[in-house]
Write an enzyme that holds these catalytic residues in place. Structure first.
Site, PDB file in Angstrom:
ATOM      1  N   CYS A 160      17.206  -1.100  -3.471  1.00 37.90           N
ATOM      2  CA  CYS A 160      18.052  -0.634  -4.581  1.00 37.90           C
ATOM      3  C   CYS A 160      18.902  -1.721  -5.223  1.00 37.90           C
ATOM      4  CB  CYS A 160      18.928   0.523  -4.110  1.00 37.90           C
ATOM      5  SG  CYS A 160      17.944   1.907  -3.475  1.00 37.90           S
ATOM      6  N   HIS A 293      28.238   1.617  -6.907  1.00 36.48           N
ATOM      7  CA  HIS A 293      26.892   2.001  -6.471  1.00 36.48           C
ATOM      8  C   HIS A 293      26.841   3.517  -6.341  1.00 36.48           C
ATOM      9  CE1 HIS A 293      22.930   1.417  -4.851  1.00 36.48           C
ATOM     10  NE2 HIS A 293      23.244   1.952  -3.687  1.00 36.48           N
ATOM     11  N   HIS A 328      19.796   8.293  -9.091  1.00 36.82           N
ATOM     12  CA  HIS A 328      19.696   6.966  -8.462  1.00 36.82           C
ATOM     13  C   HIS A 328      18.345   6.371  -8.830  1.00 36.82           C
ATOM     14  CE1 HIS A 328      19.921   3.578  -6.021  1.00 36.82           C
ATOM     15  NE2 HIS A 328      20.145   4.106  -4.819  1.00 36.82           N
TER      16      HIS A 328
END
Length: 398
Positions: A160, A293, A328
């Protein structure tokens, strides 16, 4: 390595909240989430809402003028759309690209077609042209070849944090004198592979995600692509390019705490943010906004909160997680959220952390209503990957 100033002269984005910068800005100002039931992925798991790009593969192929019969993946199609916009924005023509490097982060790559046609690969020659589109580097090369012939093509793959690390690699290429211009970012589509993978970790929420909320129960997967055009200040001046902002600092740290979990003390996140501030010669009090995040998982949001409090003390700046709107987007998230930060900086607003309602114990209160006409000078963008590969990007107003 020298310390030549790096500016950003172009941006392109596609995600669940818009197919370009203009649409994305409108959704951000309207606090409009793109999280919705699954539409394009063929899976039995329709209980999980996601942030899909609101276009079919055929519709995206039409937009980027790719023949529908061409062996191309969804990741690559989204990347082509975002890359086209970034190059137009920076006024870079195909003939310019021979002196430009391309860095594109991805982890899933062409998995969407591999899982769709896997049994055909085993039993026949049907769809075997998609075998060559599977790996991450193939996706980057397809996106690059669509635009022209770049001097170099790189593919970081750090889960990620991939797109954020692509931007860091691009900046280092410029600082080291190996390039004057680098297009950097990432692309990632939703696949059954990582939908099932995140489900196996039991961190998918069956409701719209709620980063930094006491009731948070997991993330919503998203997809998309974004690229920024990084350029030395001298190169931008020679071209007469008008920069959006400066890339004033960055940091990457790996705490190697766990394969999938963040450490309780947020060590990797803390070090990445600290490195970014130190490179930019800024103090914590200089940061006006953090795009966190903020996945909405119990572990990430608690760990990131600790890291921010370690660095900023009682004066944590305005914080929000725009994953509450985009989902996400995994490997693409660093670039997608970087462009969102650039839009916030240019248009003087704080993006909303939608769905937030209940404060975490000892937590932060994220931005929960739109705030406009905010004087932003320095913005931090966080992207944290599996294995503790954590990166932070810092952009500053020109």
């Amino acid at each position: 390595m020298n310390h030549t100033p790096i500016v950003i002269t172009g941006a392109g984005i596609v995600s669940a909240i818009g197919n370009d910068c203009s649409q994305t800005l409108r959704s951000l100002l309207d606090s409009k989430s793109g999280i919705a039931p699954l539409r394009y992925l063929a899976t039995d798991h329709h209980e999980f809402p996601v942030g899909e790009v609101k276009l079919s593969n055929d519709e995206m192929a039409d937009i980027v003028n790719v023949p529908k019969q061409a062996p191309v993946t969804r990741t690559s199609l989204m990347g082509m759309m975002a890359l086209d916009e970034a190059l137009r924005d920076a006024a870079l023509s195909p003939s310019d690209l021979r002196n430009v490097s391309f860095v594109s982060g991805t982890t899933v790559g062409g998995m969407d077609k591999s899982e769709q046609y896997y049994l055909d690969f085993l039993d026949s020659d049907n769809h075997k042209e998609y075998i060559a589109t599977h790996d991450c580097g193939a996706c980057s090369q397809m996106i690059a070849d669509h635009a022209g012939r770049f001097a170099r093509v790189f593919t970081p793959s750090t889960a990620c944090s991939s797109a954020a690390n692509a931007i860091i690699l691009g900046a280092n290429l410029i600082r080291s004198g190996r390039a004057d211009i680098v297009v950097a970012g990432g692309a990632e589509c939703i696949t059954k592979y990582h939908l099932n993978g995140f489900n196996s970790l039991m961190i998918l929420d069956e409701k719209p995600c709620r980063p930094f909320d006491a009731t948070r129960a997991g993330l919503n997967l998203g997809e998309g692509a974004a690229y920024v055009v990084l350029e030395s200040e001298d190169s931008a001046r020679r071209r007469g390019a008008s920069p959006w902002c400066s890339l004033s600092g960055w940091g990457n740290a790996c705490d190697a705490f766990h394969q999938t979990a963040s450490s309780d003390n947020g060590e990797g996140a803390y070090l990445a943010m600290k490195q970014a501030l130190e490179m930019a010669a800024l103090a914590p009090c200089d940061i006006d906004y953090i795009n966190a995040h903020g996945t909405g998982t119990p572990n990430n949001d608690a760990s990131e909160t600790v890291a921010m409090k370690r660095l900023f003390g009682s004066m944590v700046p305005a914080v929000s997680s725009t994953k509450s709107m985009t989902g996400h987007t995994t490997s693409a998230s660093g670039a997608i959220e970087m462009v969102i930060c650039m839009l916030a900086l240019r248009h003087s607003f704080l993006p909303v952390n939608v769905n937030w309602a209940n404060a975490m114990p000892d937590g932060i209160i994220p931005v929960n209503e739109l705030k406009q006409n905010i004087d932003l000078s320095h913005v931090l963008c966080n992207s944290f990957g599996f294995g503790g590969n954590d990166s932070s990007l810092l952009i500053s107003k020109r």
